[in-house]
Motif scaffolding. Sequence first.
Motif: not given
Length: 225
Positions: A120-126
């Motif tokens: 649900v976030g925007s951190d691709v790496k995560a």
Amino acid sequence: MSLAKIPSRTDYVDEVYKTLLDAISAGKLAPGERITQEDLAERLNVSRSPVLQALRLLKKDGLLEEAPGRGLVVAKLNPVQIGHLYQVRGALDGLAARLASARHAKIPLSLIDAGREAAVGSDVKAMIEADTAFHKAIYEASGNPFIVDNAMLHWIHLRRVMGAVLQRSVGRDGIWDEHAAIVTAIHDGNGDLAAALSVQHTDVAREALVGNLQHSESELERMEA
């Protein structure tokens, strides 16, 4: 695009390699982008020697390639090759899930929670790290170290595909529901169902990811025409 500087330590090669792999996966170093030892050493705040060794490893892994007159560049994603990799991954995932089920292995539910949170976030790496951690847990739960070793070799390339897609969209809806269903089957000791769900999960992912890449290639060709 700026890259995170590497803190001082004795051995830099692994850190440089991982930093560059993350940058390639997240699109900070884009397909076709020229790579030079001197530039990276300055941007990462390290000497040229560990950068050279890391570049050799990345080239060996197929993430970098020689381009006539340009030196090293980030390798372009090949939809056909990615499709082949996903076929291998599907076989390994199905086998790992079946073996984990036979052992009544317990996959930490915290991995599902972490994945849903990342999604649900925007951190691709995560997002990539959460997906990788989930599947690695099943490989390890299989009890077969050869599955772990072979499967993780392919994730070097698969994480690039995931990163490329996630940069353009929020990803495929329902992915963590599928993961949760696989875990339930493993915990219930239902090897047939766990294997079937794992293969289906990989097949659907392959179709979605390869289709996205082919669409992107077609768009780029139209723009260059």
